[in-house]
Motif scaffolding. Structure first.
Motif, PDB file in Angstrom:
ATOM      1  N   LEU A 165       0.837  -1.204   0.000  1.00  0.00           N
ATOM      2  CA  LEU A 165       0.000   0.000   0.000  1.00  0.00           C
ATOM      3  C   LEU A 165       0.872   1.255   0.000  1.00  0.00           C
ATOM      4  O   LEU A 165       0.541   2.241  -0.668  1.00  0.00           O
ATOM      5  N   LEU A 166       1.980   1.201   0.703  1.00  0.00           N
ATOM      6  CA  LEU A 166       2.902   2.337   0.694  1.00  0.00           C
ATOM      7  C   LEU A 166       3.469   2.560  -0.701  1.00  0.00           C
ATOM      8  O   LEU A 166       3.630   3.704  -1.153  1.00  0.00           O
ATOM      9  N   ALA A 167       3.745   1.471  -1.411  1.00  0.00           N
ATOM     10  CA  ALA A 167       4.225   1.587  -2.795  1.00  0.00           C
ATOM     11  C   ALA A 167       3.173   2.265  -3.675  1.00  0.00           C
ATOM     12  O   ALA A 167       3.505   3.052  -4.572  1.00  0.00           O
ATOM     13  N   ASP A 168       1.903   1.966  -3.438  1.00  0.00           N
ATOM     14  CA  ASP A 168       0.818   2.634  -4.170  1.00  0.00           C
ATOM     15  C   ASP A 168       0.906   4.149  -4.010  1.00  0.00           C
ATOM     16  O   ASP A 168       0.715   4.914  -4.967  1.00  0.00           O
ATOM     17  N   ILE A 169       1.169   4.567  -2.786  1.00  0.00           N
ATOM     18  CA  ILE A 169       1.211   5.999  -2.496  1.00  0.00           C
ATOM     19  C   ILE A 169       2.391   6.652  -3.217  1.00  0.00           C
ATOM     20  O   ILE A 169       2.249   7.711  -3.837  1.00  0.00           O
ATOM     21  N   TYR A 170       3.564   6.013  -3.170  1.00  0.00           N
ATOM     22  CA  TYR A 170       4.723   6.573  -3.860  1.00  0.00           C
ATOM     23  C   TYR A 170       4.517   6.589  -5.369  1.00  0.00           C
ATOM     24  O   TYR A 170       4.957   7.522  -6.053  1.00  0.00           O
ATOM     25  N   GLU A 171       3.841   5.569  -5.880  1.00  0.00           N
ATOM     26  CA  GLU A 171       3.559   5.567  -7.318  1.00  0.00           C
ATOM     27  C   GLU A 171       2.615   6.710  -7.684  1.00  0.00           C
ATOM     28  O   GLU A 171       2.786   7.361  -8.716  1.00  0.00           O
ATOM     29  N   HIS A 172       1.632   6.942  -6.839  1.00  0.00           N
ATOM     30  CA  HIS A 172       0.728   8.065  -7.091  1.00  0.00           C
ATOM     31  C   HIS A 172       1.495   9.386  -7.113  1.00  0.00           C
ATOM     32  O   HIS A 172       1.165  10.294  -7.888  1.00  0.00           O
ATOM     33  N   GLU A 173       2.517   9.481  -6.275  1.00  0.00           N
ATOM     34  CA  GLU A 173       3.332  10.703  -6.208  1.00  0.00           C
ATOM     35  C   GLU A 173       4.415  10.727  -7.290  1.00  0.00           C
ATOM     36  O   GLU A 173       5.236  11.623  -7.328  1.00  0.00           O
ATOM     37  N   ARG A 174       4.405   9.694  -8.136  1.00  0.00           N
ATOM     38  CA  ARG A 174       5.326   9.574  -9.276  1.00  0.00           C
ATOM     39  C   ARG A 174       6.792   9.411  -8.846  1.00  0.00           C
ATOM     40  O   ARG A 174       7.711   9.720  -9.598  1.00  0.00           O
TER      41      ARG A 174
ATOM     42  N   ARG B 219      11.393   4.912  -5.650  1.00  0.00           N
ATOM     43  CA  ARG B 219      11.029   4.410  -4.318  1.00  0.00           C
ATOM     44  C   ARG B 219       9.955   3.328  -4.438  1.00  0.00           C
ATOM     45  O   ARG B 219       9.976   2.330  -3.702  1.00  0.00           O
ATOM     46  N   THR B 220       9.026   3.499  -5.375  1.00  0.00           N
ATOM     47  CA  THR B 220       7.993   2.479  -5.609  1.00  0.00           C
ATOM     48  C   THR B 220       8.637   1.145  -5.944  1.00  0.00           C
ATOM     49  O   THR B 220       8.265   0.099  -5.401  1.00  0.00           O
ATOM     50  N   ARG B 221       9.595   1.181  -6.845  1.00  0.00           N
ATOM     51  CA  ARG B 221      10.276  -0.052  -7.261  1.00  0.00           C
ATOM     52  C   ARG B 221      11.004  -0.690  -6.082  1.00  0.00           C
ATOM     53  O   ARG B 221      10.954  -1.912  -5.893  1.00  0.00           O
ATOM     54  N   GLU B 222      11.683   0.113  -5.274  1.00  0.00           N
ATOM     55  CA  GLU B 222      12.409  -0.420  -4.126  1.00  0.00           C
ATOM     56  C   GLU B 222      11.466  -1.150  -3.164  1.00  0.00           C
ATOM     57  O   GLU B 222      11.768  -2.245  -2.684  1.00  0.00           O
ATOM     58  N   LEU B 223      10.327  -0.531  -2.914  1.00  0.00           N
ATOM     59  CA  LEU B 223       9.366  -1.131  -1.992  1.00  0.00           C
ATOM     60  C   LEU B 223       8.803  -2.436  -2.542  1.00  0.00           C
ATOM     61  O   LEU B 223       8.705  -3.441  -1.827  1.00  0.00           O
TER      62      LEU B 223
ATOM     63  N   VAL C  86       2.812  -8.469  -7.588  1.00  0.00           N
ATOM     64  CA  VAL C  86       3.967  -7.589  -7.426  1.00  0.00           C
ATOM     65  C   VAL C  86       4.790  -7.567  -8.713  1.00  0.00           C
ATOM     66  O   VAL C  86       5.225  -6.495  -9.171  1.00  0.00           O
ATOM     67  N   GLU C  87       5.002  -8.732  -9.295  1.00  0.00           N
ATOM     68  CA  GLU C  87       5.762  -8.805 -10.554  1.00  0.00           C
ATOM     69  C   GLU C  87       5.082  -7.981 -11.651  1.00  0.00           C
ATOM     70  O   GLU C  87       5.744  -7.279 -12.424  1.00  0.00           O
ATOM     71  N   SER C  88       3.761  -8.076 -11.725  1.00  0.00           N
ATOM     72  CA  SER C  88       3.011  -7.320 -12.725  1.00  0.00           C
ATOM     73  C   SER C  88       3.159  -5.820 -12.499  1.00  0.00           C
ATOM     74  O   SER C  88       3.349  -5.046 -13.452  1.00  0.00           O
ATOM     75  N   ARG C  89       3.075  -5.410 -11.232  1.00  0.00           N
ATOM     76  CA  ARG C  89       3.220  -3.985 -10.921  1.00  0.00           C
ATOM     77  C   ARG C  89       4.607  -3.494 -11.294  1.00  0.00           C
ATOM     78  O   ARG C  89       4.763  -2.393 -11.852  1.00  0.00           O
ATOM     79  N   LEU C  90       5.615  -4.277 -11.004  1.00  0.00           N
ATOM     80  CA  LEU C  90       6.987  -3.894 -11.346  1.00  0.00           C
ATOM     81  C   LEU C  90       7.157  -3.789 -12.859  1.00  0.00           C
ATOM     82  O   LEU C  90       7.806  -2.865 -13.364  1.00  0.00           O
ATOM     83  N   GLY C  91       6.549  -4.728 -13.573  1.00  0.00           N
ATOM     84  CA  GLY C  91       6.671  -4.719 -15.029  1.00  0.00           C
ATOM     85  C   GLY C  91       6.000  -3.522 -15.677  1.00  0.00           C
ATOM     86  O   GLY C  91       6.392  -3.115 -16.785  1.00  0.00           O
ATOM     87  N   ASN C  92       5.015  -2.941 -14.997  1.00  0.00           N
ATOM     88  CA  ASN C  92       4.290  -1.800 -15.562  1.00  0.00           C
ATOM     89  C   ASN C  92       4.821  -0.450 -15.109  1.00  0.00           C
ATOM     90  O   ASN C  92       4.328   0.595 -15.547  1.00  0.00           O
ATOM     91  N   LEU C  93       5.844  -0.476 -14.244  1.00  0.00           N
ATOM     92  CA  LEU C  93       6.402   0.799 -13.792  1.00  0.00           C
ATOM     93  C   LEU C  93       7.256   1.434 -14.887  1.00  0.00           C
ATOM     94  O   LEU C  93       7.967   0.728 -15.613  1.00  0.00           O
ATOM     95  N   PRO C  94       7.213   2.746 -15.031  1.00  0.00           N
ATOM     96  CA  PRO C  94       8.106   3.429 -15.991  1.00  0.00           C
ATOM     97  C   PRO C  94       9.565   3.157 -15.632  1.00  0.00           C
ATOM     98  O   PRO C  94       9.922   2.996 -14.463  1.00  0.00           O
ATOM     99  N   ASP C  95      10.403   3.113 -16.660  1.00  0.00           N
ATOM    100  CA  ASP C  95      11.820   2.826 -16.430  1.00  0.00           C
ATOM    101  C   ASP C  95      12.569   4.022 -15.876  1.00  0.00           C
ATOM    102  O   ASP C  95      13.618   3.872 -15.257  1.00  0.00           O
ATOM    103  N   VAL C  96      12.070   5.190 -16.154  1.00  0.00           N
ATOM    104  CA  VAL C  96      12.802   6.389 -15.724  1.00  0.00           C
ATOM    105  C   VAL C  96      11.926   7.224 -14.803  1.00  0.00           C
ATOM    106  O   VAL C  96      10.705   7.209 -14.875  1.00  0.00           O
TER     107      VAL C  96
END
Length: 247
Positions: free
Chosen positions: A194-203, A207-211, A225-235
């Motif tokens: 859930l904390l990762a959700d918040i950091y992702e919302h804040e772009r 930190r999202t990836r680390e969590l 979790v794997e799916s979420r990581l795969g959909n995160l922007p690379d930069v």
């Protein structure tokens, strides 16, 4: 004792209507009977789980409370069940009233206090009363005697804040949760997710990836979790430039 024995036999065989009649008769003819609590319990159980007759359950539980409510533990159980029945009926004010009585009977019992406050907070959330959600869950966390119970209250608080985009308050609750000692692996992983959700919302994708990477092997469903990581922007996105002060 013939009625109570016949009621037990019918109940054990799944003949609930027959059992119901005999339990009712037992209550009528044995005003001081030693098995009255059993009869009340069975009748309310049949009304709720077998017949789905919540209106009858209300009548039974209120009568049961009048008879057995002198014992704090029994009174709490009856009022908690009554609150659930009122919630099923869609009568949230009466449900809240029942849970408020639960709080009175929960004094000195941290587990009962925690369960009641958690249930009340969910009702308040259904009602859209987020100020009451927050105050109830904060009290829940303060009164909880065990780390897991305190964590549950804080997790619900963070979730509730996230529903109304209160990201800062949600993050604060989760950070407080993650400082607790003795948490189960699953509780820790759910809070981190859930904390990762918040950091992702804040772009803040770094930190999202680390969590998310930190819970790859502990989250109940690693594929999520794997799916979420795969959909995160690379930069990491460029910070939004501040406007120069107007001259």
């Amino acid at each position: 004792m013939e009625d109570i024995e016949r009621a037990r036999d019918a109940y054990s065989k799944g003949f609930y209507l027959e059992a119901e009649k005999d339990y009712e008769r037992y209550l009528q003819i044995e005003p001081q009977g030693a098995d009255r609590k059993e009869a009340w319990d069975r009748l309310s159980e049949i009304a709720v789980t077998i017949k789905g007759d919540y209106d009858r359950a209300v009548v039974l539980l209120e009568a049961m409370y009048l008879e057995l409510g002198g014992n704090a533990n029994e009174a709490w159980k009856i009022m908690f069940q009554l609150g659930e029945v009122y919630a099923e009926l869609g009568n949230r004010p009466k449900a809240i009233e029942s849970f408020e009585k639960c709080l009175m009977h929960a004094e000195g019992n941290p587990e009962h206090m925690y369960r009641t406050q958690l249930r009340m907070a969910r009702l308040y959330r259904d009602m859209g009363s987020y100020d009451l959600v927050a105050s109830t869950l904060e009290n829940c966390a303060d009164s909880a005697s065990e780390s897991e119970s305190k964590a549950r209250c804080l997790y619900e608080l963070a979730q509730s804040y996230s529903f109304i985009s209160g990201w800062g308050q949600a993050r604060k609750a989760l950070e407080q949760l993650l400082e607790l000692r003795g948490l189960s692996e699953e509780t820790h992983a759910l809070a981190v997710f859930l904390l990762a959700d918040i950091y992702e919302h804040e772009r803040d994708y770094r930190r999202t990836r680390e969590l998310l990477e930190s819970i790859l092997t502990t989250y109940p469903n690693p594929k999520v979790v794997e799916s979420r990581l795969g959909n995160l922007p690379d930069v990491q996105p460029e910070p939004i430039p501040l406007k120069p002060p107007s001259e």
